[in-house]
Scaffold this active site. Sequence first.
Site, PDB file in Angstrom:
ATOM      1  N   GLY A  25       0.874  -1.269   0.123  1.00  0.00           N
ATOM      2  CA  GLY A  25       0.250  -0.240   0.290  1.00  0.00           C
ATOM      3  C   GLY A  25       0.833   1.634   0.031  1.00  0.00           C
ATOM      4  CG  ASP A  26       3.448   2.034   2.504  1.00  0.00           C
ATOM      5  OD1 ASP A  26       2.290   2.287   3.492  1.00  0.00           O
ATOM      6  OD2 ASP A  26       4.231   0.552   3.850  1.00  0.00           O
TER       7      ASP A  26
END
Length: 303
Positions: free
Chosen positions: A250-251
């Site tokens: 997600g980052d």
Amino acid sequence: MIYTVTFNPSLDYIIQVPSFSEGIVNRTADERIYAGGKGLNVSMMLRRLGVESIALGFTAGFTGSAILSFLREQNCTTEFINLRHGASRINVKLKSELETEINGQGPAPTDEDLEQLYQKLDRLKIGDVLVLAGSIPRSMPPDTYEQILSRLYGRGISVAVDATGELLLRVLKFCPFLIKPNEHELIELCGREAHTDEELLSCAKELQFQGARNVIISLAERGALLVTEKGAVHRLGAPGGEAVNSVGAGDSMLAGFLAGFLRTGDYLEAFRLGIATGSATAFSEWLATEEEVNELLALVPQS
């Protein structure tokens, strides 16, 4: 310039233990150590994509020194505040038949330490981007994100917030440029079930009504949805591949989107790079390389 803030960075000790059993001596088949924390992951992924950033936050003790050393090896620029007491946390990620995580607590910044960080953030100027990602330590004020954005609001700084629950809801009034909840986090934020694209879009628009400018809804292996401040809706599936790593995906998507938008100013192109970057990390043992990202980008549809 892009600035990221990681309040509670870690050393992530990732170990593989075949057939882990409680109450006996287990031996690792593989072990790795990385610097961890959502903001750090964004900075490291941006660097791999050729985009400079400055990583801010707090470190302490011998583990804090190891985190900074690791970031230097990744060619990341840092301006961390060194705390006088405690030590940066170690998170243990055990991979066996099941995946188990044991996360440390980390040190507690004082009011003076927080003020030092606020003074660094006060240097941001029009056109800069600030990334606030992840939770905050229990020892810190629950309105820390709110305090930061209240200081920066109206100064032409674009803010991306990747947080959950009240931490996110309390900053929507400051009109963040981007928020990135996953499907489950979005359901929690809206307080009702939402599983179809139409239901998810309805929730995203509620968050826009509260102030968010652009909303990415991460759907894991099903791709993601993007609702832009101009009213456009984009739905892209994830490229095919075997997911071997959930840490940092997600980052990486957030880093890819920011890198793409800074390069092109186009929401769809930024979204495509975000999908490719997040997927490439999910298919890798750690953060993806630029080559891996570009290979997948060619497979992401342009509409």
